[in-house]
Design a protein around this motif. Structure first.
Motif, short mmCIF file in Angstrom:
data_model
loop_
_atom_site.label_atom_id
_atom_site.label_comp_id
_atom_site.label_asym_id
_atom_site.label_seq_id
_atom_site.Cartn_x
_atom_site.Cartn_y
_atom_site.Cartn_z
N ARG A 87 0.82 -1.22 0.00
CA ARG A 87 0.00 0.00 0.00
C ARG A 87 0.85 1.27 0.00
O ARG A 87 0.59 2.20 -0.75
CB ARG A 87 -0.92 -0.01 1.21
N LYS A 88 1.88 1.29 0.80
CA LYS A 88 2.71 2.49 0.92
C LYS A 88 3.49 2.79 -0.36
O LYS A 88 3.99 3.89 -0.54
CB LYS A 88 3.66 2.37 2.10
N PHE A 94 5.60 -2.51 -10.49
CA PHE A 94 7.03 -2.29 -10.71
C PHE A 94 7.63 -1.37 -9.65
O PHE A 94 8.85 -1.25 -9.56
CB PHE A 94 7.33 -1.78 -12.13
N ARG A 95 6.79 -0.77 -8.83
CA ARG A 95 7.25 0.02 -7.68
C ARG A 95 6.92 -0.70 -6.37
O ARG A 95 6.86 -0.07 -5.33
CB ARG A 95 6.59 1.39 -7.69
N GLU A 96 6.66 -2.00 -6.46
CA GLU A 96 6.25 -2.82 -5.31
C GLU A 96 4.88 -2.43 -4.79
O GLU A 96 4.58 -2.62 -3.61
CB GLU A 96 7.30 -2.78 -4.19
N GLY A 97 4.04 -1.86 -5.65
CA GLY A 97 2.70 -1.44 -5.26
C GLY A 97 1.71 -2.59 -5.23
O GLY A 97 2.07 -3.75 -5.44
#
Length: 182
Positions: A87-88, A94-97
Motif C-alpha cells: 500500500r505504501k 514495478f514500484r512494489e505497489g
C-alpha cells in the motif's frame, strides 16, 4: 471453461507462491526473516500460517472445492500483503505497489461470486449453486476479516526513520571555504 481457467490461474499462482515460501530461496527460515523485517511478530508462525494457507487455498481453488472458503484463503494473505508491504508503494507493481495483489483479490472474489463452474468438486458434490452469488462473495470477503485480525494481533511495523538532515555538521561550518592554504 472460463471459470476453470480463472480458478487455475489464481489458485495456481497461490500454490506457487506458498510453495516458494516453503521450499524456494531461503525456505521457511528466509520467509520468517522477511516477515520479521516487515514488522510481523512471531514471524516463524506467521511464515508457516501464510505458506500453508496459500498452498491449501490455492489447491482448493484449482479443484473448485469449498470455492468461497478457498477464495477467502486467497483474499486474506493478499490483503495482509497489501496492508503491510504494498500500500505504501502506490498502485504499480514495478514500484512494489498493490496492483498485482489487488487484482488477485478481485479475481478470487469473482470466482466466489460466479461459482466454480462445471468442472469442479463443488459441482460434483452438488453444492456449487448454494455457494455462489452473494453468499459466495460474502464468504470470500471473510478473508478480509481474517486479514484485519491478523494485522491487529501481529503487525507492528517500525516507525519511519527521522528525515536525513542535509546540513553539514557544525564543525564543518567553522572551516574556511576554498582550497587548503588559501
Amino acid at each position: 471453461m472460463a471459470r476453470l481457467a480463472l480458478r487455475v490461474a489464481v489458485g495456481g499462482t497461490m500454490v506457487a507462491h506458498g510453495w516458494n515460501h516453503l521450499y524456494g530461496g531461503g525456505r521457511i527460515d528466509g520467509t520468517a526473516r522477511w516477515f520479521a523485517g516487515i514488522g510481523m511478530r512471531q514471524p516463524r508462525a506467521q511464515a508457516w500460517l501464510a505458506s500453508i494457507t496459500e498452498v491449501a487455498a490455492g489447491s482448493a481453488l484449482v479443484a473448485g472445492a469449498a470455492t468461497p472458503l478457498a477464495a477467502a484463503g486467497v483474499v486474506g494473505p493478499l490483503a495482509v500483503a497489501i496492508a503491510s508491504v504494498h500500500r505504501k508503494n502506490g498502485f504499480f507493481v514495478f514500484r512494489e505497489g498493490w496492483e498485482y495483489t489487488g487484482n488477485l483479490i478481485v479475481a478470487a472474489m469473482v470466482v466466489a461470486a460466479l461459482g466454480p463452474g462445471r468442472w469442479s468438486v463443488d459441482r460434483a458434490l452438488g453444492v456449487d449453486g448454494r455457494l455462489s452469488g452473494r453468499r459466495g462473495a460474502a464468504i470470500a470477503a471473510l478473508g478480509l476479516a481474517g486479514a484485519a485480525a491478523q494485522l491487529a494481533a501481529f503487525y507492528r511495523p517500525e516507525p519511519p526513520a527521522p528525515p536525513v538532515s542535509w546540513a553539514p555538521p557544525e564543525a564543518e561550518l567553522d572551516q574556511p571555504i576554498g582550497p587548503p592554504g588559501a
